[in-house]
Design an enzyme around this catalytic site. Sequence first.
Site, PDB file in Angstrom:
ATOM      1  CG  ASP A  12      -1.058   1.342   1.550  1.00 13.09           C
ATOM      2  OD1 ASP A  12      -2.594   1.827   0.065  1.00 13.09           O
ATOM      3  OD2 ASP A  12      -1.396   1.545   2.765  1.00 13.09           O
ATOM      4  CG  ASP A  14      -1.873   7.854   0.762  1.00  5.03           C
ATOM      5  OD1 ASP A  14      -1.211   9.068   0.522  1.00  5.03           O
ATOM      6  OD2 ASP A  14      -1.926   7.117  -0.216  1.00  5.03           O
ATOM      7  CG  ASP A 178      -2.424   2.579   6.047  1.00  8.10           C
ATOM      8  OD1 ASP A 178      -2.943   1.796   4.813  1.00  8.10           O
ATOM      9  OD2 ASP A 178      -2.301   3.829   6.342  1.00  8.10           O
TER      10      ASP A 178
END
Length: 231
Positions: A12, A14, A178
């Site tokens: 991922d 961001d 996240d």
Amino acid sequence: MQKFPFDAIGFDLDGTLLDTFRDLGAAVNHALVLGGFAEVSVETSKDLIGGGAKIMLARAVDAQGGLPADEFKQLYKAMLTYYSAHNAIHTVPYPGVREALVDLANKGVRMAVVTNKFEGFARDVLSQLDLIGAFETVIGGDSMGKGEDGQFLAKPHPAPVIAAREATGNGHMAFIGDSTYDVRAARGAGVPVVAAAYGYCDMPPHELGADVVIDSFPELIPALEAIGSAS
């Protein structure tokens, strides 16, 4: 020397590779002011991240009463225009990212980015930070096109993670993210997943359902080795 247990890693962007909330928060606030809304604290903009820029802005607008669809669309376009010109002002890689990417490359690991940020933005930010060369592909929220429902096939849909696995050779792959979007997409693709507790988690990290949770990026490689030895 024991072979590294994964042929490929998907990341991922961001809140996982890059700390982007300041630039994203500035773009949201630019749009909010244009729409006559109050700005949000840039620090609290972390809580809005997840699912892409459109969802991020929608959360901020809805928290202040919302907008008709056509007015929101114009505000969203204004946000994207602003972000396009200011997407790497304060954005930085998390500590240990550059070193770990070099280490993984030296181990022969093939790497990909899978983000809900539009692909063009993701490539632009990674290029400005001199990280784009580490990845064989960058799959954005708009890269897979739209499904029958007219929505982009983005995380939590597994299609982007599956595409990343294909682009990196269809070997044994793991994913790190996240959010619930990341974990659900990885699970749907049948890929082991690491949760980045240092990121913008949309629920407590140990409740995301990942195989392992790390508190900093330098913990990634040992965590992947642990997952590999246990499987």
